[in-house]
Design a protein around this motif. Structure first.
Motif, mmCIF file in Angstrom:
data_model
loop_
_atom_site.group_PDB
_atom_site.id
_atom_site.type_symbol
_atom_site.label_atom_id
_atom_site.label_comp_id
_atom_site.label_asym_id
_atom_site.label_seq_id
_atom_site.Cartn_x
_atom_site.Cartn_y
_atom_site.Cartn_z
ATOM 1 N N ARG A 3 -6.845 7.860 12.202
ATOM 2 C CA ARG A 3 -5.469 8.285 12.437
ATOM 3 C C ARG A 3 -4.819 8.656 11.112
ATOM 4 O O ARG A 3 -5.285 8.273 10.040
ATOM 5 C CB ARG A 3 -4.651 7.161 13.092
ATOM 6 N N GLU A 4 -3.723 9.378 11.202
ATOM 7 C CA GLU A 4 -2.910 9.640 10.017
ATOM 8 C C GLU A 4 -1.802 8.595 9.959
ATOM 9 O O GLU A 4 -1.265 8.177 10.980
ATOM 10 C CB GLU A 4 -2.306 11.041 10.078
ATOM 11 N N ALA A 5 -1.467 8.170 8.741
ATOM 12 C CA ALA A 5 -0.419 7.174 8.577
ATOM 13 C C ALA A 5 0.232 7.339 7.210
ATOM 14 O O ALA A 5 -0.393 7.820 6.252
ATOM 15 C CB ALA A 5 -0.984 5.766 8.720
ATOM 16 N N TYR A 6 1.476 6.927 7.128
ATOM 17 C CA TYR A 6 2.211 6.910 5.867
ATOM 18 C C TYR A 6 2.210 5.478 5.353
ATOM 19 O O TYR A 6 2.566 4.550 6.087
ATOM 20 C CB TYR A 6 3.639 7.424 6.057
ATOM 21 N N LEU A 7 1.808 5.294 4.103
ATOM 22 C CA LEU A 7 1.585 3.962 3.555
ATOM 23 C C LEU A 7 2.634 3.593 2.519
ATOM 24 O O LEU A 7 3.110 4.447 1.764
ATOM 25 C CB LEU A 7 0.200 3.882 2.909
ATOM 26 N N LEU A 8 2.962 2.294 2.467
ATOM 27 C CA LEU A 8 3.862 1.795 1.431
ATOM 28 C C LEU A 8 3.546 0.325 1.177
ATOM 29 O O LEU A 8 3.645 -0.506 2.087
ATOM 30 C CB LEU A 8 5.326 1.949 1.842
ATOM 31 N N ALA A 9 3.168 0.034 -0.057
ATOM 32 C CA ALA A 9 2.845 -1.339 -0.450
ATOM 33 C C ALA A 9 3.802 -1.788 -1.543
ATOM 34 O O ALA A 9 4.533 -0.992 -2.131
ATOM 35 C CB ALA A 9 1.397 -1.416 -0.942
ATOM 36 N N GLY A 10 3.751 -3.077 -1.810
ATOM 37 C CA GLY A 10 4.581 -3.619 -2.881
ATOM 38 C C GLY A 10 4.603 -5.128 -2.828
ATOM 39 O O GLY A 10 4.265 -5.728 -1.809
ATOM 40 N N PRO A 11 5.000 -5.761 -3.936
ATOM 41 C CA PRO A 11 5.079 -7.220 -3.947
ATOM 42 C C PRO A 11 6.204 -7.727 -3.057
ATOM 43 O O PRO A 11 7.081 -6.967 -2.645
ATOM 44 C CB PRO A 11 5.357 -7.541 -5.424
ATOM 45 N N THR A 12 6.141 -9.004 -2.747
ATOM 46 C CA THR A 12 7.179 -9.610 -1.933
ATOM 47 C C THR A 12 8.545 -9.437 -2.576
ATOM 48 O O THR A 12 8.676 -9.432 -3.798
ATOM 49 C CB THR A 12 6.873 -11.113 -1.719
ATOM 50 N N ALA A 13 9.553 -9.238 -1.745
ATOM 51 C CA ALA A 13 10.949 -9.077 -2.179
ATOM 52 C C ALA A 13 11.203 -7.795 -2.965
ATOM 53 O O ALA A 13 12.194 -7.683 -3.678
ATOM 54 C CB ALA A 13 11.409 -10.289 -3.000
#
Length: 228
Positions: A3-13
């Motif tokens: 599937r296609e998806a838009y991703l966004l990660a990052g540390p907590t808070a």
């Protein structure tokens, strides 16, 4: 299943969840949580789990999958994510947001653990650690005001024996006080930041919805594979 998806990660808070929610509303998207602690039912306040209304609004996947008595893994998350994605129409965008790097790796390079170069590429919120620490402190105050101690007490009464993975949850260990939770959460944020620097090809982006939107529109969606 690809599937296609838009991703966004990052540390907590880091503000990633609020940004993802704002952009998902703009796109008419559904959200998949890539957070290893949101999978546990009843662990709501201490994990900063989205409200029931927000979970329903985005038909959110990756939340409330198992009880604290049950073990969980990256493979289990990927299987649950595949089942969830199978119910999302092809015409509806998917946004994946979270802080568990293993889940992003599972989506982008599978679970075989074979090292490939370069590491998987995806957007990561870039934010000063001092700002994160202050946000953690403020959020922790809010959690205690919302009843974190009572939530922890009730969960331990209902599930006297916790799984190894659930027992790692910050804020739910019996005897932990506010300062211990603060320190452990800051350590978690540092470990997450280290993961994204060394185990991902991080596309660093400011903690701003428009900045993330511009990156997504310039890069286009990622091809992710929900096959285990």
């Amino acid at each position: 299943m690809e599937r296609e998806a838009y991703l966004l990660a990052g540390p907590t808070a880091s503000g990633k969840s609020a940004i993802a929610a704002a952009l998902a509303r703009r796109m008419g998207a559904r959200i998949l949580s890539a957070d290893s602690m949101l999978v546990y039912r009843g662990m709501d306040i201490g994990t900063a789990k989205p409200s029931k209304e927000e979970i329903a609004e985005f038909s959110m996947g990756g939340v409330d999958i198992v009880t604290p008595a049950e073990e969980f893994s990256s493979g289990a998350w990927l299987r649950a994510a595949a089942q969830w994605a199978n119910g999302v129409p092809e015409s509806v965008p998917i946004v994946v947001v979270g802080g568990t790097g293993l889940y992003f790796s599972a989506l982008l390079r599978g679970l075989d653990r074979k090292w490939v170069m370069p590491p998987p590429e995806y957007p990561v919120i870039k934010i000063d650690r001092a700002v994160v620490r202050e946000r953690i402190r403020e959020r922790l105050n809010d959690m205690f005001m919302a009843g974190l101690e009572n939530e922890k007490k009730l969960l331990h009464e209902r599930y006297p024996v916790w799984s190894r993975t659930a027992a790692l949850a910050i804020g739910y260990r019996e005897g932990d006080d506010r300062q211990k939770i603060f320190v452990r959460t800051c350590q978690l944020a540092k470990r997450q930041d280290t993961w994204f620097r060394h185990q991902a090809t991080a596309l660093y982006v400011e903690p701003d919805a428009e900045a993330v939107w511009r990156l997504w529109m310039a890069r286009g969606p990622w091809k992710v594979n929900f096959a285990t």
